[in-house]
Design an enzyme around this catalytic site. Structure first.
Site, PDB file in Angstrom:
ATOM      1  CE1 TYR A 188      -2.726  -5.015  -2.193  1.00  0.00           C
ATOM      2  CE2 TYR A 188      -2.786  -3.211  -0.602  1.00  0.00           C
ATOM      3  CZ  TYR A 188      -3.414  -3.995  -1.555  1.00  0.00           C
ATOM      4  OH  TYR A 188      -4.735  -3.756  -1.881  1.00  0.00           O
ATOM      5  CG  ASP A 219       3.277   2.344  -1.710  1.00  0.00           C
ATOM      6  OD1 ASP A 219       2.781   3.193  -0.941  1.00  0.00           O
ATOM      7  OD2 ASP A 219       2.655   1.346  -2.115  1.00  0.00           O
ATOM      8  CE  LYS A 236      -2.880   1.402   4.666  1.00  0.00           C
ATOM      9  NZ  LYS A 236      -2.047   0.645   3.772  1.00  0.00           N
TER      10      LYS A 236
END
Ligand code: PLP
Length: 429
Positions: free
Chosen positions: A144, A238, A266
């Site tokens: 994702y 990523d 994050k």
């Protein structure tokens, strides 16, 4: 334990919010029941509006690596608040956070801050295209990369939870330059390079975290990078989830492969909306105002968010909890496996640094297809039994559990007791 106030808020929330949530991963779609509403959190614990307290393994899906409201972070935020919330001009703290991040990633000379992981990745993709002059991107099934149009195919996270192959509203044209490969399967990548000569980059979560935890096998990442470079494409890591989770820096360094472009999010915002993308000078010089690739943001480098990021990363570096994370994750893995054995439940556990989760399957999980062999009904029973025994997990088989450095021995004991009860409940289904 009752959830009356959460239930009431959920019903109220349905009126003006979509599904009463602002991100579908927070809905309890695949585990049943209503989402919990949170009142507050401190350290390793989170408390819902009914006063139930849980050991928190969601940790805002990763950012709260020090636990909630760490004293030093709270102080830094309060101090920053006194000077103003947003200026639309540069501040010294942006340079400070940029240096901390660049120092932690060997392949990163320059970085650009944005406001989310989604933005970081969509900008990183644009940069790969600007730098190579090519259009196509290879992504892996089950990874994702945020909710931008071009990568919302065969995606993990909420799409895996809701069993969606992609998203409605994404025009065919937006995904015509996206090619799908299988995690840990180099041949599936080779096949794309054999067929197409306009591939700009390969994007990957260096450790998968959005189909549950999936670890790269053998030299998969190194071979992937070699293959990309041989074909004039860049490797985009990523690390929105993995950044600063398994070492101070990236999973790529631990796995001994340096990506060309790295995307972050994050943890680097310490709970505030911060994303980033970075690379060597030669690549970053393509970004405006130095180059012709445009990317901008009104709130990018927000002073409160920068203060939260700096204090979180500074404290994280000082604590250096990574050995502790490994030990705790190992302990949880062993307990899960031995307890599953006791109750004759087929269970497979994957972990990397402070990310871990069990899959209700007999298969060793190394890709999305294998992850999907999990029995999600068993997970739902397990999830609710964990909740009832005071442990807050992501409400999906396909999300990683995160560890915080605030976890205590008492928290671990409580977690193990909950696991025993939850697996027993699964065995009685
Ligand atoms: C969470 C995540 C994103 C998206 O970040 P947002 O801040 O939710 O937009 C992108 N990539 C990975 C690997 C993620 O885990």
């Amino acid at each position: 334990m009752n959830f009356k106030k959460s239930q009431k808020l959920y019903n109220k929330g349905l009126v003006n919010l979509v599904g009463a949530v602002n991100s579908p991963v927070r809905a309890f779609a695949s585990v049943g029941g209503n989402p919990l509403f949170i009142e507050k959190a401190k350290g390793s614990k989170i408390k819902d509006v009914d006063g139930n307290s849980y050991v928190d393994f969601v940790l805002s899906y990763g950012p709260m690596i020090l636990g909630h409201r760490h004293k030093k972070v709270q102080k830094a935020i309060e101090k920053a608040l006194k000077n103003g919330y947003s200026f639309g001009a540069s501040t010294a703290n942006e340079i400070k956070l940029a240096k901390i991040v660049c120092d932690a990633f060997p392949g990163m000379d320059k970085v650009r801050f944005v406001n989310s992981g989604t933005e970081a990745v969509l900008s990183g993709i644009r940069l790969a295209r600007a730098y190579t002059g090519k259009d196509k991107i290879i992504k892996f099934a089950g990874c994702y990369h945020g909710h931008q149009d071009s990568l919302l195919v065969a995606a993990g996270s909420g799409l895996a939870t809701l069993s969606l192959p992609g998203s409605k509203g994404v025009p065919e044209g937006a995904v015509q330059n996206t090619l799908i490969a299988n995690y840990n399967d180099l041949d599936s990548v080779k096949a794309h390079f054999d067929k197409h000569d306009d591939i700009a980059g390969v994007i990957i979560e260096p450790v998968g975290g959005n189909m549950g935890v999936v670890v790269p096998q053998n030299d998969f990442l190194k071979e992937l990078k070699d293959l990309a470079h041989k074909n004039g494409a860049v490797l985009i890591a990523d690390e929105v989830m993995t950044g600063f989770r398994s070492k101070f820096g990236g999973a790529q360094e631990l796995l001994e492969v340096e990506a060309d472009i790295t995307c972050l999010g994050k943890v680097i915002g310490g709970g505030f909306p911060v994303g980033a993308y970075g690379a060597r000078n030669e690549i970053m010089e393509n970004v405006a105002p130095l180059g012709g690739m445009y990317q901008a943001g009104t709130l990018s480098g927000n002073p409160i968010a920068m203060a939260a990021g700096i204090s979180t990363l500074t404290e994280l570096k000082k604590q250096n909890p990574y050995e502790k994370f490994n030990k705790i994750a190992e302990e949880i893995e062993e307990y899960l496996l031995s307890t599953a054995k006791k109750y004759a439940i087929e269970l497979s556990v994957n972990r990397f640094g402070s990310m871990i989760n069990p899959f209700f399957t007999s298969k060793k999980v190394t890709n999305f297809e294998e992850a999907q062999t999990s029995d999600t009904k068993k997970f739902a029973t397990f999830f609710w039994e964990m909740i009832k025994n005071g442990v807050f997990l992501p409400p999906s088989q396909f999300e990683a559990w995160f560890l915080s450095s605030a976890l205590s021995d008492k928290d671990l004991k409580k977690t193990k007791q909950a696991i025993d009860k939850a697996l027993k409940a699964v065995s009685e289904m």
